[in-house]
Design an enzyme around this catalytic site. Structure first.
Site: not given
Length: 149
Positions: A9, A65, A67-70, A109, A136
């Site tokens: 969301h 999402c 923040t993008g972190v989760g 956000r 790599r």
């Protein structure tokens, strides 16, 4: 190129903006949800995007999402996924050139619309350099294989 796109969301509004950009660029996409801004869990949609890419239904993915972190953590649980949270165009360029990122992660956000569109375009049109960078990536794959037996 076909892109799998999904959000929670917190990323829904930006997802809609990015879908319009993809359409304008003539890039096919599959919207994996959600269909509105009602509260949902980012791991569900991160997994959907990552599995579509890992399974070959899409060449690359975009996951969003708040923040993008989760959602970044979630997409990177799927073997073969190299999800990269990008907050500027340079990161988007380098994650494609050096890391062959196959899922772009954005924070709905924390990014302005114009910056987010610029990041997406840079990521879409930058090619992987290969060479020493492939070695790599092979090392990363070996780590995945070690823990996914």
């Amino acid at each position: 190129m076909k892109i799998a796109i999904g959000s929670d969301h917190g990323g829904y509004e930006l997802k809609e903006v990015i879908k319009a950009l993809l359409s304008d660029e003539g890039i096919e996409y599959m919207d994996l949800g959600p269909e509105n801004e009602e509260s949902v869990d980012y791991p569900v949609y991160g997994q959907k995007v990552a599995e579509a890419v890992a399974g070959g239904q899409a060449e690359r993915g975009i996951a969003i999402c708040g923040t993008g972190v989760g959602i970044s953590i979630a997409v990177n649980k799927i073997p073969g996924i190299r999800g990269s949270l990008c907050t500027n165009e340079y990161m988007a360029e380098m994650t494609r050139r050096h890391n062959d990122s196959n899922v772009l992660v954005l924070g709905g956000r924390v990014l302005g619309t114009e910056l987010a569109k610029a990041i997406v375009k840079k990521w879409l049109y930058t090619e992987f350099e290969g060479g020493r960078h492939q070695r790599r990536l092979d090392e990363i794959t070996a780590i995945e294989e070690k823990y996914n037996q």
